[in-house]
Design a protein around this motif. Structure first.
Motif, PDB file in Angstrom:
ATOM      1  N   SER A 186       0.819  -1.199   0.000  1.00 43.77           N
ATOM      2  CA  SER A 186       0.000   0.000   0.000  1.00 43.77           C
ATOM      3  C   SER A 186       0.860   1.259   0.000  1.00 43.77           C
ATOM      4  O   SER A 186       0.566   2.233  -0.709  1.00 43.77           O
ATOM      5  CB  SER A 186      -0.932  -0.012   1.209  1.00 43.77           C
ATOM      6  OG  SER A 186      -1.731   1.136   1.247  1.00 43.77           O
ATOM      7  N   LEU A 187       1.933   1.243   0.755  1.00 38.22           N
ATOM      8  CA  LEU A 187       2.834   2.389   0.811  1.00 38.22           C
ATOM      9  C   LEU A 187       3.493   2.631  -0.547  1.00 38.22           C
ATOM     10  O   LEU A 187       3.597   3.775  -1.003  1.00 38.22           O
ATOM     11  CB  LEU A 187       3.911   2.156   1.873  1.00 38.22           C
ATOM     12  CG  LEU A 187       3.484   2.363   3.332  1.00 38.22           C
ATOM     13  CD1 LEU A 187       4.540   1.835   4.288  1.00 38.22           C
ATOM     14  CD2 LEU A 187       3.213   3.832   3.617  1.00 38.22           C
ATOM     15  N   LYS A 189       2.319   1.837  -3.459  1.00 36.25           N
ATOM     16  CA  LYS A 189       1.296   2.357  -4.376  1.00 36.25           C
ATOM     17  C   LYS A 189       1.089   3.858  -4.177  1.00 36.25           C
ATOM     18  O   LYS A 189       0.958   4.617  -5.143  1.00 36.25           O
ATOM     19  CB  LYS A 189      -0.030   1.616  -4.173  1.00 36.25           C
ATOM     20  CG  LYS A 189      -0.051   0.212  -4.758  1.00 36.25           C
ATOM     21  CD  LYS A 189      -1.417  -0.428  -4.555  1.00 36.25           C
ATOM     22  CE  LYS A 189      -1.467  -1.826  -5.167  1.00 36.25           C
ATOM     23  NZ  LYS A 189      -2.795  -2.462  -4.948  1.00 36.25           N
ATOM     24  N   ASN A 190       1.046   4.260  -2.928  1.00 39.75           N
ATOM     25  CA  ASN A 190       0.874   5.688  -2.636  1.00 39.75           C
ATOM     26  C   ASN A 190       2.051   6.505  -3.159  1.00 39.75           C
ATOM     27  O   ASN A 190       1.872   7.606  -3.698  1.00 39.75           O
ATOM     28  CB  ASN A 190       0.723   5.903  -1.131  1.00 39.75           C
ATOM     29  CG  ASN A 190      -0.655   5.530  -0.621  1.00 39.75           C
ATOM     30  OD1 ASN A 190      -1.642   5.668  -1.335  1.00 39.75           O
ATOM     31  ND2 ASN A 190      -0.718   5.066   0.610  1.00 39.75           N
ATOM     32  N   SER A 193       1.874   6.677  -6.932  1.00 45.22           N
ATOM     33  CA  SER A 193       0.779   7.570  -7.351  1.00 45.22           C
ATOM     34  C   SER A 193       0.987   9.008  -6.868  1.00 45.22           C
ATOM     35  O   SER A 193       0.118   9.855  -7.077  1.00 45.22           O
ATOM     36  CB  SER A 193      -0.555   7.038  -6.810  1.00 45.22           C
ATOM     37  OG  SER A 193      -0.804   5.727  -7.246  1.00 45.22           O
ATOM     38  N   LYS A 194       2.107   9.242  -6.212  1.00 52.91           N
ATOM     39  CA  LYS A 194       2.444  10.565  -5.662  1.00 52.91           C
ATOM     40  C   LYS A 194       1.394  11.063  -4.671  1.00 52.91           C
ATOM     41  O   LYS A 194       1.124  12.266  -4.571  1.00 52.91           O
ATOM     42  CB  LYS A 194       2.633  11.594  -6.790  1.00 52.91           C
ATOM     43  CG  LYS A 194       3.793  11.255  -7.714  1.00 52.91           C
ATOM     44  CD  LYS A 194       4.023  12.343  -8.758  1.00 52.91           C
ATOM     45  CE  LYS A 194       5.224  11.999  -9.636  1.00 52.91           C
ATOM     46  NZ  LYS A 194       5.491  13.027 -10.658  1.00 52.91           N
ATOM     47  N   LYS A 195       0.832  10.107  -3.943  1.00 54.80           N
ATOM     48  CA  LYS A 195      -0.085  10.467  -2.860  1.00 54.80           C
ATOM     49  C   LYS A 195       0.763  10.654  -1.601  1.00 54.80           C
ATOM     50  O   LYS A 195       0.790   9.802  -0.708  1.00 54.80           O
ATOM     51  CB  LYS A 195      -1.148   9.391  -2.669  1.00 54.80           C
ATOM     52  CG  LYS A 195      -2.079   9.247  -3.865  1.00 54.80           C
ATOM     53  CD  LYS A 195      -3.134   8.173  -3.612  1.00 54.80           C
ATOM     54  CE  LYS A 195      -4.101   8.060  -4.784  1.00 54.80           C
ATOM     55  NZ  LYS A 195      -5.121   6.999  -4.572  1.00 54.80           N
ATOM     56  N   TRP A 196       1.437  11.790  -1.571  1.00 51.44           N
ATOM     57  CA  TRP A 196       2.444  12.001  -0.541  1.00 51.44           C
ATOM     58  C   TRP A 196       1.857  12.038   0.864  1.00 51.44           C
ATOM     59  O   TRP A 196       2.435  11.446   1.791  1.00 51.44           O
ATOM     60  CB  TRP A 196       3.198  13.302  -0.824  1.00 51.44           C
ATOM     61  CG  TRP A 196       3.750  13.431  -2.205  1.00 51.44           C
ATOM     62  CD1 TRP A 196       3.510  14.430  -3.095  1.00 51.44           C
ATOM     63  CD2 TRP A 196       4.649  12.536  -2.868  1.00 51.44           C
ATOM     64  NE1 TRP A 196       4.192  14.227  -4.271  1.00 51.44           N
ATOM     65  CE2 TRP A 196       4.905  13.067  -4.162  1.00 51.44           C
ATOM     66  CE3 TRP A 196       5.254  11.332  -2.514  1.00 51.44           C
ATOM     67  CZ2 TRP A 196       5.749  12.452  -5.075  1.00 51.44           C
ATOM     68  CZ3 TRP A 196       6.096  10.706  -3.430  1.00 51.44           C
ATOM     69  CH2 TRP A 196       6.328  11.261  -4.692  1.00 51.44           C
ATOM     70  N   GLU A 198      -0.913  10.665   2.035  1.00 50.59           N
ATOM     71  CA  GLU A 198      -1.370   9.345   2.440  1.00 50.59           C
ATOM     72  C   GLU A 198      -0.186   8.461   2.833  1.00 50.59           C
ATOM     73  O   GLU A 198      -0.229   7.739   3.843  1.00 50.59           O
ATOM     74  CB  GLU A 198      -2.172   8.672   1.319  1.00 50.59           C
ATOM     75  CG  GLU A 198      -3.529   9.304   1.047  1.00 50.59           C
ATOM     76  CD  GLU A 198      -3.455  10.528   0.139  1.00 50.59           C
ATOM     77  OE1 GLU A 198      -2.335  11.034  -0.100  1.00 50.59           O
ATOM     78  OE2 GLU A 198      -4.520  10.983  -0.319  1.00 50.59           O
ATOM     79  N   ALA A 199       0.889   8.545   2.045  1.00 52.34           N
ATOM     80  CA  ALA A 199       2.083   7.746   2.344  1.00 52.34           C
ATOM     81  C   ALA A 199       2.737   8.196   3.647  1.00 52.34           C
ATOM     82  O   ALA A 199       3.185   7.375   4.452  1.00 52.34           O
ATOM     83  CB  ALA A 199       3.078   7.856   1.193  1.00 52.34           C
ATOM     84  N   THR A 219       9.892   5.055   2.698  1.00 53.36           N
ATOM     85  CA  THR A 219       8.651   5.680   2.225  1.00 53.36           C
ATOM     86  C   THR A 219       8.372   6.982   2.966  1.00 53.36           C
ATOM     87  O   THR A 219       7.848   7.936   2.384  1.00 53.36           O
ATOM     88  CB  THR A 219       7.458   4.717   2.385  1.00 53.36           C
ATOM     89  OG1 THR A 219       7.394   4.246   3.748  1.00 53.36           O
ATOM     90  CG2 THR A 219       7.582   3.531   1.448  1.00 53.36           C
ATOM     91  N   ALA A 223       7.915  10.363   0.954  1.00 54.64           N
ATOM     92  CA  ALA A 223       6.638  11.067   1.086  1.00 54.64           C
ATOM     93  C   ALA A 223       6.850  12.502   1.547  1.00 54.64           C
ATOM     94  O   ALA A 223       6.258  13.445   1.007  1.00 54.64           O
ATOM     95  CB  ALA A 223       5.729  10.319   2.055  1.00 54.64           C
TER      96      ALA A 223
END
Length: 389
Positions: A186-187, A189-190, A193-196, A198-199, A219, A223
């Protein structure tokens, strides 16, 4: 009639004389302070707080002084008000010291304890930060984030047994052990996806359950770098502390400090990385870390040390063939360079114990000479740890 008036006048003089004689201390009687006379301790504290709320903190001290005259041993509230007034006046350290006095009076003010602990951690005073973190843990022994903080601070102070104890407490909680692989996925993937955010949040939440899992730190750094977080340096500090014998994390942290133009601090990190390489990975290539050290010296305008690293790179690459005489001649050319002294200790430790000890003493003498100039005892979070081989 005149005789009667004269007698009345004489009687008046007599009474006045008697009054003055019988009251010799009347002129010396203490003048009552109207504030102290009209208001008690509680009233004065309320009035001081009103002044702080009204953005006139300097006037609060007028009432706090009177409050302490009434109660020479004031309670925690007095110190809290004093701290608030100092901080509003920009006197931060005076405010923190007042809060410390408050905690001495009443140590279950947990928010205040954490406030002081966090302040000292940001000020790079790990000893003080750990002291207040421990006060908090005495009352909240299962607070995971604070257990983790205590572990980090302990290792930065060289308290290895305490560090290990705190880490083991965290690792003893197996709540999310079965989910570790899914969490890592999950980390990743975040991050992809540049979901900083969330990561960042996910890494921070589970880091206390896996405090020695390298992927968590990777991570977290990615992030926080991605979101340009002010807490990126904290992530680097945690990582270098947990992986204290590594070289690459000190390199990455040092590069970050270079980006911030904090060159002297960057040098302290690169020096630690070079020390780790010599002590734990002596067969590794030192090219990158020595290049970064050289770059730091150049940025600091230390031309002599910059040239020393150029020479040291060649000696490091040729260390199996170089003779003792050649190495000593090269070192004497740059006798104050710290890295050369460290390398000589490393090189002679397997060949000539007496020579190695001589260079150890030279390194100590050199560090004492440059202690203030290079802030050797206060620079960086690892200043309390030794760097001698």
């Amino acid at each position: 009639m005149i005789l009667r008036s004269r007698r009345i006048w004489q009687f008046g003089v007599l009474v006045t004389s008697l009054f003055l004689v019988s009251s010799p201390n009347l002129a010396q009687t203490e003048v009552l302070n109207p504030v102290k006379a009209l208001y008690g301790y509680e009233d004065l504290l309320r009035m001081a707080e009103d002044k702080i709320i009204q953005e006139t903190p300097a006037k609060a001290f007028d009432f706090l002084i009177k409050a302490k005259e009434i109660n020479p041993d004031p309670d925690y509230r007095y110190y809290n008000l004093s701290a608030r007034a100092h901080i509003k006046l920009g006197q931060i350290f005076d405010g923190i010291h007042a809060y410390e006095e408050s905690i001495k009076k009443k140590n279950d003010q947990l928010d205040l304890v954490l406030y002081v602990a966090d302040f000292y951690e940001k000020e790079r005073k790990p000893k003080e930060a750990l002291f207040y973190t421990k006060i908090y843990l005495e009352q909240k022994p299962n607070a995971k984030y604070r257990l983790y903080t205590a572990a980090i601070l302990s290792r930065q102070l060289g308290l290895e047994s305490d560090y290990e104890s705190y880490i083991q407490i965290l690792e003893s909680d197996k709540t999310f052990l079965s989910e570790k692989e899914a969490l890592q996925t999950s980390l990743q993937k975040n991050i992809k996806s540049k979901k900083w955010k969330e990561a960042d949040d996910l890494s921070l939440r589970y880091l206390v359950y896996f405090p020695r899992e390298e992927g968590m730190y990777e991570t977290l750094i990615l992030a926080r770098r991605g979101r340009n977080s002010e807490l990126l340096e904290q992530a680097y500090q945690w990582t270098t502390t947990v992986f204290l014998t590594e070289t690459r994390y000190f390199t990455r942290y040092g590069v970050y400090l270079q980006e911030k133009q904090r060159y002297l601090e960057a040098l302290s990190l690169f020096r630690r990385g070079f020390y780790n390489l010599l002590k734990f990975y002596p067969d590794s290539d030192a090219g990158e870390i020595l290049f970064l050290i050289r770059q730091s010296y150049a940025n600091l305008g230390k031309d002599r040390d910059t040239l020393a690293i150029d020479s040291l790179v060649k000696d490091f690459q040729n260390q199996k063939k170089i003779t003792a005489t050649e190495l000593e001649n090269h070192q004497s050319t740059y006798r104050k360079n710290r890295e050369y002294l460290l390398f000589c200790i490393h090189w002679f430790s397997k060949r000539d114990t007496a020579k190695a000890n001589d260079y150890r003493q030279r390194l100590k003498d050199r560090d004492m000479e440059f202690e203030e100039q290079e802030f050797l005892r206060v620079m960086g979070v690892f200043s309390a740890l030794p760097q001698d081989l």
